[in-house]
Design a protein around this motif. Structure first.
Motif, PDB file in Angstrom:
ATOM      1  N   VAL A 283      -4.159   1.189  -4.672  1.00 20.82           N
ATOM      2  CA  VAL A 283      -5.412   1.438  -5.379  1.00 20.82           C
ATOM      3  C   VAL A 283      -5.540   0.523  -6.589  1.00 20.82           C
ATOM      4  O   VAL A 283      -6.573  -0.106  -6.821  1.00 20.82           O
ATOM      5  CB  VAL A 283      -5.528   2.911  -5.802  1.00 20.82           C
ATOM      6  N   ILE A 365     -12.605   2.901  -1.060  1.00 21.39           N
ATOM      7  CA  ILE A 365     -12.322   4.187  -1.693  1.00 21.39           C
ATOM      8  C   ILE A 365     -11.149   4.036  -2.648  1.00 21.39           C
ATOM      9  O   ILE A 365     -10.064   3.586  -2.262  1.00 21.39           O
ATOM     10  CB  ILE A 365     -12.026   5.261  -0.635  1.00 21.39           C
ATOM     11  N   MET A 384      -9.043   5.303   2.746  1.00 17.08           N
ATOM     12  CA  MET A 384      -8.610   4.812   1.445  1.00 17.08           C
ATOM     13  C   MET A 384      -7.329   3.990   1.586  1.00 17.08           C
ATOM     14  O   MET A 384      -7.228   2.865   1.076  1.00 17.08           O
ATOM     15  CB  MET A 384      -8.388   6.011   0.519  1.00 17.08           C
TER      16      MET A 384
END
Length: 440
Positions: A283, A365, A384
């Motif tokens: 992320v 995401i 994600m």
């Protein structure tokens, strides 16, 4: 003693590494050293042990004969006191020396303990391993009111266990809301309401500075001067990496031991995983501490494969949480709140006791929160984790009937192929950030 593979640590990461090594090398000498005297157990289940819902045998992560069946030399109750990388040896507290060819540091974390007077009094505990749960259990005959310091997942898990044991609980959280590292404000408020309905008192924005009593806990004093009578204190602020051995060995350390995508450190034949390691977070696009149980296991497997000569890359991880406390299902992953940046987009909806949110950047995401209904969280997390561009169907991500039918045809066909996806299901807890039970 000499061994080809030495693993220091006997929790998720260490076991993941051992199993991966044995898939490649069935005969090479493999040794696991553990400070704890127990075979590998699931740390996320120690609150169930405290409530009496699970026995020791029922919280084991692998069968009792796992070590024998896997041809592993298991050394429980042994502490490593010195690591000498130049000579590829470790020294145990009892004087025994182990010579190794490949080394994995899966030593986990240690409880964060705040500065407060009187913390050595009888009735003050931490809650990160089985011995902690046993110690609290032995004390409960003398306890009617507890103060839990910390409103993260460790704190909430022990709070639920204490409530089930008939103890009144006050949670003292230094930040303005509980579960603040994994939830946004709305989700935290929903969780707080569920706790209060269960009889838990929550004091936010305060911390404990003093524990008073004549040898045994009688009250705590908050930083605003308020006194709270109690006879049990559980410090559940979280855990921090245990880099002591790495410091002595001059391994590269930031907040934890820095590893590359092979889970290798800056020294040849030395690897690290789990709570103690800073590994790639997909992320944030950088190495971070993401000490949660499944990440520790996967990181351990990658380390084990590379130790055994099979080159493999860690796919990356991120904070991932799935829990059920006081009857409320919660799943979250990645960023709990979007940074103050115009590049981020938030999609959310709330219907009664159900709250769902997805954070996007460049149509990828970056974070998700599901409260009350987490049925679709596994699908969202898969998108994600795989860094799928969701531009063409992002407005449908939180639809009640969201599923493969919303995907573009190529993506739909691709995801029909079986894969080892991690599906988020309610579990006692999988911790995020500093607060974790991932252990070693």
């Amino acid at each position: 003693m000499q061994t080809k593979y030495l693993i220091i640590g006997n929790s998720a990461g260490g076991i993941g590494a051992a199993e991966a090594i044995r898939q490649v090398d069935r005969k090479g000498a493999l040794t696991i050293v553990s400070e704890e005297p127990y075979p590998v157990y699931s740390r996320p289940l120690i609150s169930k042990y405290l409530t009496g819902e699970r026995t020791l045998e029922e919280i084991l992560f692998r069968p009792l004969d796992f070590y024998d069946q896997s041809n592993i030399t298991f050394l429980p109750g042994k502490k490593v006191t010195n690591l000498e990388l130049d000579h590829q040896t470790v020294q145990l507290e009892d004087g025994e020396q182990i010579v190794w060819d490949k080394l994995l540091l899966a030593v986990g974390g240690k409880p964060i303990f705040p500065r407060m007077k009187g913390s050595s009094k009888r009735g003050v505990f931490t809650f990160t391993n089985l011995d902690d749960a046993k110690a609290v259990d032995r004390f409960l005959d003398n306890a009617r009111k507890a103060v839990v310091i910390g409103g993260g997942l460790i704190g909430i898990s022990v709070t639920e266990a204490l409530i089930k044991r008939g103890v009144d609980v006050i949670v003292v959280e230094m930040k303005e809301r509980i579960l603040n590292t994994i939830l946004d404000q709305q989700a935290s408020l929903m969780a707080e309401e569920v706790l209060r309905q269960a009889g838990v008192e929550i004091i936010a924005g305060q911390t404990v500075v003093n524990v008073n009593g004549r040898g045994t806990v009688e009250e705590v004093i908050l930083d605003n001067g308020a006194a709270i009578p109690c006879d049990l204190v559980v410090v559940a602020i979280g855990v921090s990496p245990r880099p002591e051995l790495a410091l002595d060995a001059k391994l590269e350390i930031n907040r934890g031991i820095v590893v590359d995508r092979h889970m290798a450190t800056n020294r040849p034949d030395v690897y690290a995983c789990g709570d103690v390691a800073e590994a790639y977070d997909f992320v944030y696009g950088e190495n971070r501490l993401t000490p949660v149980w499944p990440n520790a296991y996967v990181g351990g497997r990658i380390a084990g494969l590379n130790m055994a000569g099979v080159t493999d890359e860690y796919p990356g991880s991120t904070a991932i949480n799935s829990l059920n406390y006081f009857g409320i299902d919660i799943a979250s992953a990645g960023m709990p709140t979007a940074p103050n940046d115009n590049g981020y987009q938030t999609i959310s909806k709330q219907e009664g006791n159900i709250y769902q949110k997805v954070i996007l950047k460049d149509d990828l995401i970056m974070g998700m929160i599901f409260v009350g209904n987490i049925e679709k969280s596994g699908i969202i997390f898969g998108l994600m984790r795989d860094r799928v561009n969701v531009e063409s169907f992002k407005q449908s991500l939180l639809a009640d009937d969201f599923g493969l039918a919303f995907f573009p045809r190529a993506l739909w066909q691709e995801r029909l192929v079986p894969s080892p996806d991690i599906i988020l299901q309610p579990a006692p807890y999988i911790e995020a950030e500093e607060e974790t039970f991932a252990g070693e």
